[in-house]
Enzyme design. Structure first.
Site, PDB file in Angstrom:
ATOM      1  CB  CYS A   1     -38.420  44.217  31.959  1.00 16.85           C
ATOM      2  SG  CYS A   1     -38.422  42.468  32.398  1.00 16.85           S
TER       3      CYS A   1
ATOM      4  CD  GLU B   1     -38.414  49.599  30.726  1.00  8.78           C
ATOM      5  OE1 GLU B   1     -38.294  48.558  31.410  1.00  8.78           O
ATOM      6  OE2 GLU B   1     -38.885  49.607  29.577  1.00  8.78           O
TER       7      GLU B   1
ATOM      8  CE  LYS C   1     -35.277  40.646  16.200  1.00  2.60           C
ATOM      9  NZ  LYS C   1     -33.886  41.131  16.306  1.00  2.60           N
TER      10      LYS C   1
ATOM     11  CD  GLU D   1     -40.602  39.746  30.364  1.00  2.24           C
ATOM     12  OE1 GLU D   1     -39.828  40.595  30.870  1.00  2.24           O
ATOM     13  OE2 GLU D   1     -40.264  38.582  30.075  1.00  2.24           O
TER      14      GLU D   1
END
Length: 507
Positions: free
Chosen positions: A301, A402, A188, A267
């Site tokens: 990330c 973040e 996906k 992750e």
């Protein structure tokens, strides 16, 4: 900032029919809502396709299960699966320029970066081919009159859910070990950036056909996570999920997986510290810090988004850093001179801008950036200037959450203990960068700072042979390396009785 008219080059049309998705080897229209992908540099719609829905996921999973159980695939030895991976790598190399241009159109990334990501994808398939062909099973020490061994078998059907920031490289990182392990895969891609994954799907289905392997081994199912991702995670045929993305979604996947007793690798997010000690080489550290946060427009990330500098060099380093950040070239990914490309989508650009507004409200000094660039060349794109902030405590939301954009928060530290305390004062633990000439200090800090990956006098360097993953809210499990293949397999122990006498109990 001096604004130059960026060079905009035409984007190639997608190779696949725009309204088709891949359902277990069959290209067809999806049953879900439209998925629209836009060029971040211009805001122009590239493709609108019919995305997948839960019915497509269900059909893909059942077909994938049949393909995974097909004797042609199930019994294929490791060197046969390695041959498939080599064929895919060759196809990626052959189509590299087109794949890079397509990924630039879809994500906004600079062509220099997308070319490197395509090369990385091909290298991942090649490394994994070599790793699976040379992988050994274990003859374990016997504790009686029997022979014991441990072997590895495929799970069957696995799901791979990827984010929008580096689609092709992320796809390869999941598809290569999953196929090498003998599974069928439901992929996906993110709804914002499906085109590269669909193009890769074309290459892989072609390789499967050429090698007379079941076409149903791969599906590419773009669509919203709340529909497609949720159906994929909860489907009874799916035996493992590998997810890269936000921590909140990762937690939801972990909860669903717990109900199924299904293994996952996650992750997730990061707020990675990059550290400049007093003895660091100034030029090396400046280049590394700039690259760590502003390459990929900060949409990574592992971006080094929290900068810690020894107090005695703080002002000197920050002055030089801000001067260089202001000189970075802003432009579309198709301009060969671009260093900082647009963000992936206008909606995401607005989220980044909102964080900088929050930083101002928290008392931050905006040393550079903090707004969209001026000029007609940038009017329609999702651009945001490289931004450096200071004056905040590490407890501020801007330092803790973040942002996933070109925003760097700078903080001084007094000594090693102060540094470690601040660096570890975060829910995340994905990556860290250390700049120093002192190898002993680097070794101490690398062990004391909570991070799954630590770079010393470099940053954002990767090897397909080296495991990658995070600590704390940055994730669970590891990808890449030889053990990355084993993560997509089940381990089985075999006992071979050597005695000709019956078991004593039965006498």
């Amino acid at each position: 900032m001096t604004v130059e008219e960026p060079a905009q080059q035409p984007v190639p049309a997608p190779e696949s029919t725009p309204d088709e998705i891949l359902v277990a080897g069959e290209w067809r229209r999806g049953g879900g809502d439209p998925v629209e992908t836009t060029d971040p540099a211009t805001g122009r719609t590239l493709v609108t396709l019919a995305g997948a829905d839960a019915g497509d996921v269900d059909e893909a999973a059942h077909r994938a299960a049949r393909a995974a159980a097909d004797p042609v695939w199930r019994a294929l030895p490791a060197h046969g699966r390695a041959r498939l991976l080599h064929r895919i790598a060759e196809a990626v190399d052959t189509g590299a320029e087109r794949l890079a241009a397509l990924q630039t159109a879809d994500t906004g990334k600079a062509l220099t970066e997308t070319r490197a990501l395509v090369a990385s994808a091909a290298a991942t398939f090649r490394y994994t081919a070599a790793a699976v062909e040379t992988a050994e099973e274990v003859l374990t020490p016997a504790r009686g009159d029997y022979l014991t061994m441990s072997r590895y078998e495929p799970i069957g059907v696995v799901g791979a859910i990827n984010p929008w920031n580096s689609p092709l490289a992320s796809d390869a990182q999941k598809l290569a070990p999953a196929l090498a392990a003998g599974n069928a895969v439901l992929l996906k891609p993110a709804a914002w950036t499906p085109l590269g994954s669909l193009a890769l799907g074309r290459l892989i289905t072609r390789a499967l056909t050429e090698l007379r392997l079941p076409a149903g081994l791969l599906s590419v199912l773009p669509g919203p996570g709340r529909v497609v991702g949720d159906a994929l995670v909860r489907h009874p045929q799916v035996g493992r999920i590998s997810f890269t993305g936000g921590t909140r979604t990762g937690r939801a996947i972990a909860h669903a997986a717990a109900e199924k007793l299904m293994p996952v690798s996650l992750e997730l997010g990061g707020k990675s510290p990059t550290v400049v000690l007093a003895d660091a080489d100034l030029e090396q550290a400046l280049a590394g810090v700039l690259y760590g946060i502003f390459s990929s427009t900060g949409q990574s990330c592992i971006a080094g988004s929290r900068l810690f500098v020894a107090r005695e060099r703080y002002q000197e380093f920050l002055t030089a850093l801000v001067d260089r950040a202001r000189k970075l070239r802003i432009g579309p990914g198709t301009d060969p001179g671009t260093q900082v490309a647009p963000l992936v989508h206008h909606a995401h650009r607005d989220q980044v801008a909102a964080y900088v507004d929050l930083a101002r409200a928290e008392g931050a000094r905006v040393l550079c950036g903090g707004t969209v660039p001026d000029g007609d060349a940038y009017r329609d794109g999702a651009y945001y200037l490289p931004t450096v902030l200071d004056g905040l405590p590490n407890s501020a939301r801007t330092c803790q959450e973040e942002i996933f954009g070109p925003v760097l928060v700078a903080l001084p530290f007094d000594d090693e203990d102060d540094l470690v305390h601040q660096a570890n004062d975060s829910v995340y633990g994905l990556a860290c960068g250390i700049w120093t000439r002192d190898h002993r200090a680097a070794w101490r800090l690398a062990r004391r700072i909570d991070a799954g990956t630590v770079w010393i006098n470099t940053y954002k360097q990767f090897s397909a042979a080296t495991p990658f993953g995070g600590m704390k809210d940055s994730g669970l499990g590891r990808e890449k390396g030889r053990d990355g293949i084993r993560a997509y397999q089940r381990q089985k122990s075999l006992y071979w009785g050597l005695s000709e006498a019956p078991l004593p109990w039965a006498r």
